[in-house]
Design a protein around this motif. Sequence first.
Motif, PDB file in Angstrom:
ATOM      1  N   THR A 608      56.145 -24.740  22.520  1.00  0.00           N
ATOM      2  CA  THR A 608      56.112 -26.195  22.731  1.00  0.00           C
ATOM      3  C   THR A 608      55.903 -26.516  24.211  1.00  0.00           C
ATOM      4  O   THR A 608      56.003 -25.631  25.055  1.00  0.00           O
ATOM      5  CB  THR A 608      57.446 -26.860  22.323  1.00  0.00           C
ATOM      6  N   THR A 609      55.686 -27.766  24.478  1.00  0.00           N
ATOM      7  CA  THR A 609      55.445 -28.156  25.861  1.00  0.00           C
ATOM      8  C   THR A 609      56.714 -27.937  26.696  1.00  0.00           C
ATOM      9  O   THR A 609      57.814 -28.210  26.240  1.00  0.00           O
ATOM     10  CB  THR A 609      54.939 -29.617  25.917  1.00  0.00           C
ATOM     11  N   GLY A 610      56.533 -27.378  27.856  1.00  0.00           N
ATOM     12  CA  GLY A 610      57.679 -27.124  28.738  1.00  0.00           C
ATOM     13  C   GLY A 610      58.405 -25.834  28.452  1.00  0.00           C
ATOM     14  O   GLY A 610      59.434 -25.555  29.049  1.00  0.00           O
ATOM     15  N   SER A 611      57.859 -25.022  27.528  1.00  0.00           N
ATOM     16  CA  SER A 611      58.571 -23.788  27.184  1.00  0.00           C
ATOM     17  C   SER A 611      58.262 -22.653  28.154  1.00  0.00           C
ATOM     18  O   SER A 611      58.928 -21.628  28.141  1.00  0.00           O
ATOM     19  CB  SER A 611      58.216 -23.366  25.756  1.00  0.00           C
ATOM     20  N   GLY A 612      57.249 -22.828  28.982  1.00  0.00           N
ATOM     21  CA  GLY A 612      56.943 -21.799  29.986  1.00  0.00           C
ATOM     22  C   GLY A 612      55.635 -21.068  29.759  1.00  0.00           C
ATOM     23  O   GLY A 612      55.411 -20.013  30.339  1.00  0.00           O
ATOM     24  N   LYS A 613      54.762 -21.653  28.928  1.00  0.00           N
ATOM     25  CA  LYS A 613      53.471 -20.990  28.641  1.00  0.00           C
ATOM     26  C   LYS A 613      52.618 -20.849  29.886  1.00  0.00           C
ATOM     27  O   LYS A 613      52.109 -19.776  30.181  1.00  0.00           O
ATOM     28  CB  LYS A 613      52.651 -21.835  27.660  1.00  0.00           C
ATOM     29  N   SER A 614      52.466 -21.960  30.595  1.00  0.00           N
ATOM     30  CA  SER A 614      51.567 -21.927  31.757  1.00  0.00           C
ATOM     31  C   SER A 614      52.087 -20.944  32.786  1.00  0.00           C
ATOM     32  O   SER A 614      51.310 -20.194  33.375  1.00  0.00           O
ATOM     33  CB  SER A 614      51.460 -23.307  32.376  1.00  0.00           C
ATOM     34  N   VAL A 615      53.402 -20.931  32.980  1.00  0.00           N
ATOM     35  CA  VAL A 615      53.973 -19.967  33.920  1.00  0.00           C
ATOM     36  C   VAL A 615      53.673 -18.554  33.423  1.00  0.00           C
ATOM     37  O   VAL A 615      53.276 -17.677  34.191  1.00  0.00           O
ATOM     38  CB  VAL A 615      55.495 -20.200  34.091  1.00  0.00           C
ATOM     39  N   LYS A 641      43.147 -29.030  30.384  1.00  0.00           N
ATOM     40  CA  LYS A 641      44.105 -29.929  31.049  1.00  0.00           C
ATOM     41  C   LYS A 641      43.710 -30.199  32.496  1.00  0.00           C
ATOM     42  O   LYS A 641      44.263 -31.079  33.134  1.00  0.00           O
ATOM     43  CB  LYS A 641      45.494 -29.287  31.028  1.00  0.00           C
ATOM     44  N   GLU A 644      46.124 -26.739  35.238  1.00  0.00           N
ATOM     45  CA  GLU A 644      46.848 -25.474  35.278  1.00  0.00           C
ATOM     46  C   GLU A 644      46.069 -24.364  35.976  1.00  0.00           C
ATOM     47  O   GLU A 644      46.607 -23.646  36.809  1.00  0.00           O
ATOM     48  CB  GLU A 644      47.216 -25.029  33.865  1.00  0.00           C
ATOM     49  N   GLN A 773      49.881 -25.205  22.746  1.00  0.00           N
ATOM     50  CA  GLN A 773      51.205 -25.787  22.520  1.00  0.00           C
ATOM     51  C   GLN A 773      51.302 -26.370  21.122  1.00  0.00           C
ATOM     52  O   GLN A 773      52.305 -26.975  20.779  1.00  0.00           O
ATOM     53  CB  GLN A 773      51.513 -26.841  23.577  1.00  0.00           C
ATOM     54  N   MET A 817      62.321 -22.118  29.034  1.00  0.00           N
ATOM     55  CA  MET A 817      62.137 -21.649  30.416  1.00  0.00           C
ATOM     56  C   MET A 817      61.729 -20.184  30.476  1.00  0.00           C
ATOM     57  O   MET A 817      62.339 -19.370  31.144  1.00  0.00           O
ATOM     58  CB  MET A 817      63.397 -21.877  31.229  1.00  0.00           C
ATOM     59  N   GLY A 835      60.666 -14.212  30.412  1.00  0.00           N
ATOM     60  CA  GLY A 835      59.424 -14.284  31.179  1.00  0.00           C
ATOM     61  C   GLY A 835      59.678 -14.322  32.677  1.00  0.00           C
ATOM     62  O   GLY A 835      60.635 -14.934  33.148  1.00  0.00           O
ATOM     63  N   ALA A 836      58.780 -13.672  33.407  1.00  0.00           N
ATOM     64  CA  ALA A 836      58.894 -13.695  34.869  1.00  0.00           C
ATOM     65  C   ALA A 836      58.475 -15.081  35.366  1.00  0.00           C
ATOM     66  O   ALA A 836      57.653 -15.753  34.750  1.00  0.00           O
ATOM     67  CB  ALA A 836      58.008 -12.627  35.451  1.00  0.00           C
TER      68      ALA A 836
END
Length: 949
Positions: A608-615, A641, A644, A773, A817, A835-836
Amino acid sequence: MFRENKKKVQTIVKTGEQSSFFRLNGIERLKECGLILAVLASVLLAVSLFTFSPADPSWSQTAWGSNIHNAGGMLGSWLADTLFFIFGSLAYCIPFLFTIGSWVVLRKRTPDEPVDLMLWGTRLLGVVILMITSCALADINFDDLWNFSSGGVIGDVITSLSIPTLNVLGTTLVMLFMWGAGFTLLTGISWLRIVERLGEKCISGFQWVLNRMRGEGEQVITPNLTEPQFDVVQDDTELPEAVSQELTTASEQEPDEHDALLSPSMSSQAAEDNDKPAAQPLERRFNIHVPERRNEAVAQQSEPQYSYDEEEEYEPRSKQLNATIEQLDMDAREHNDYASDEELPWDTHSPNDGSLEDAQTLGKFDDIEDNAPQISNFDIIDDEPTFSASPEIEQQTVVDETLAPAADEVAEQQTQDADVTAFQTMVSDAQANMAAEQNPFLMKKEEVLPKPTEPMPTLELLYHPEKREDFIDRDALEDIARLVEAKLADFKIKAKVVDIFPGPVITRFELDLAPGVKVSRISSLSMDLARSLSAMAVRVVEVIPGKPYVGLELPNMTRQTVYLSDVINSEKFTKSKSPTTVVLGQDIAGEAVVADLQKMPHVLVAGTTGSGKSVGVNVMILSMLYKSTPEDVRFIMIDPKMLELSVYEGIPHLLAEVVTDMKDASNALRWCVGEMERRYKLMSALGVRNVKGFNEKLKAAAAAGHPIHDPLWREGDSMDPEPPLLEKLPYIVVIVDEFADLMMVVGKKVEELIARLAQKARAAGIHLILATQRPSVDVITGLIKANIPARIAFTVSTKTDSRTILDQGGAESLLGMGDMLYLPAGSSHTERVHGAFASDEDVHAVVNNWKARGKPNYIDEITSGDQGPEALLPGEKMDSDEEVDPLFDQVVEHVVESRRGSVSGVQRRFKIGYNRAARIIEQLEAQGIVSAPGHNGNREVLAPAPIRD
Ligand SMILES: Nc1ncnc2c1ncn2[C@@H]1O[C@H](COP(=O)(O)OP(=O)(O)OP(=O)(O)O)[C@@H](O)[C@H]1O
């Protein structure tokens, strides 16, 4: 989460205490009164027995009119007479036994004190046997008491029955042994123990007497504790006494099994101590597996050196089963792998100490350099194509390998560098001035960065925390383990915590379920468990490979962030040779989790959004930027987007500008399919099976002085008189951030292209990273899932979403996160990974570092390829061709003849619905048969009328 519960417990205890301390409840009052009466009866009985007179009237005596001598009066006389008659001289014991018996029955018991019927049964049996045998023994051995038999009527009966058969001695022996058995039944005291103790006492008494007789003073024999110490402190001969004292104190304080290991002479003592019931631990201890903290070197901005031999034997201690904290500690001491300053040569020099030194210290990248020609190919001063394998470059590579460049060449190169930098500064200044004249805020500042001296980006670019909280509270963990067991028991699940694995973000409790308990019961209770343990989420790991246990993952009270620098610095990553190695994060025990894109070979990332995918995606890209030069890996980035991935714009690894327009995105994918087909043809021409083999063959041929020419080149393909030389093929990684957008805008075409790439691109060295997402079935379709076996799920909102990504639940219980579940290709077991984290600053630092090393060499046709029918790949159809209506030809005939191209006309004539008719008319328009609708909505028929005979 557990503080609340503690409070609850305290409250209960307080209210209970107040009421129970001062007043007794109804039953307790009755019991206490009963006890008082029983004591009274015992006292009266004792008085009666001790003041018994045979002259008093009683059950067995008749006396007329005389005074009663018994202090208990008439009743006392009767009672004493009866008891003497039955038990003989043993009647004197009756008042004591009565008191003890009534105390046992009427004493206050706590509600949870169990009544063990078996125990009470044996005790009662013991009492009966003791009474009977005592009476019999008294009857045989003692004189009669007044006119009563000394064993009473019981003793009389027993002896009269046994003496004719066993005689006096036999009867005495039998009674003695039965008495012994009765004693054990009543008291639970073992005769063997008594014999042992007696023997011990006898021997020590004998020794004492012997010593006294010899006339020597008391000698204390102390165990020789200094002996093993000499192994450790070999040269420290001056302080043996102090050392021995220290050891003695330590062993007195902790008489555990490790003392036995440390000091053989203490082992017998320790064993003896263990035998004593008092020495045994009162509370059950849990097996806590403390993760090894090997990343301390990161805090000191340094990189550890590892030898390959050690690596082969290396087994992470945190994964050793059943190892206690002390064992791990000892193990670490034995292997001497506490980080020490001498072992970390990296501390001492700054990053600017010189390129040669850095090149040596950064030994982890040696292999990359071996495979790759010079990075300076990508420098702005070098105008050669990016991955040219021309003879000049080969020559240059050979020269580089000899590491002996001529001094004048170097000087010339430096002057050129300076000139180019000065020119670049001038140009960028002029551009900046022009932009600033329009609007200073619109000015895009192109920094001219100094060219780094290190061959690859260094760890100094990434953030690493100075201090880390590594403290593990054993007691708290054990408390939680007990709480987990208790809460499961509340749900009628009998389970025992066998192992505890504390990690940076969560702690895993491994449970051994009682036979017959289904694991699905625990899974279905995960929400209830989370509630009752006051935890954010509880994840149940139904199967732990290689273990018969179930895992329960609880979030830690304080969560540690896993920084990218921690994982990039890990042994797993630095030792990996593949240029497409990506870092994911750390597992629950804090070990680095690293994957290779070549093995994946494509990966789907969802959450979901804010879960840390982009990171997560950034971390994967950064790890490849740390591992490989643009010669090894190239990127195509698709970012609907627009935010990112655009930060990577300008790095030399890019094959095309970051794609933000979705039409261009489908072109880029189409280009990839074309490139894949081209690579396949090249590989089959060279007789190799993959890109690695291809590159090795090119290198070998160039080294042998026979560079390979393009076998697919035909005369007329280019102006060259002969085929060009083949170039090294880099791996191509296609990254799509927000894949759902692409599917929505471009539709089925993308699905088809991706499926085509995913099916075949592995050998061609093209890999996909798709992030979305929206983990719904219309985005992650069956076709895509079937072709992308490796998946990463970040937190999702529902179990259904988790199933869509991973084909199993679990992702809905993640903590967000960067908390993820990684499903490696070909496995059905997910791995939980924290995730790092790479901040924007980290990304910018690495990107700028690469930008300073060279400029990208974009291939224009990737994004702006021809979109007409000629650009289609073999077997690909135009969108419009795909769905030509079966009525199309008849409608054309009708429209051309009637000269009317209206939707309603077609509807009426062919008796079809509006939608279908409109679609056919649009197809006619696309084919140029009718015009676009005019201002009044009418269309003109453009095709000429059919010629009639
Ligand atoms: N590994 C991590 N460790 C700690 N915090 C993290 C980690 N990954 C992400 N975060 C935090 O979560 C926030 C959101 O992460 P991110 O932008 O990657 O989410 P996302 O799933 O890509 O969201 P969106 O789809 O809306 O872009 C970050 O700003 C960061 O604060």
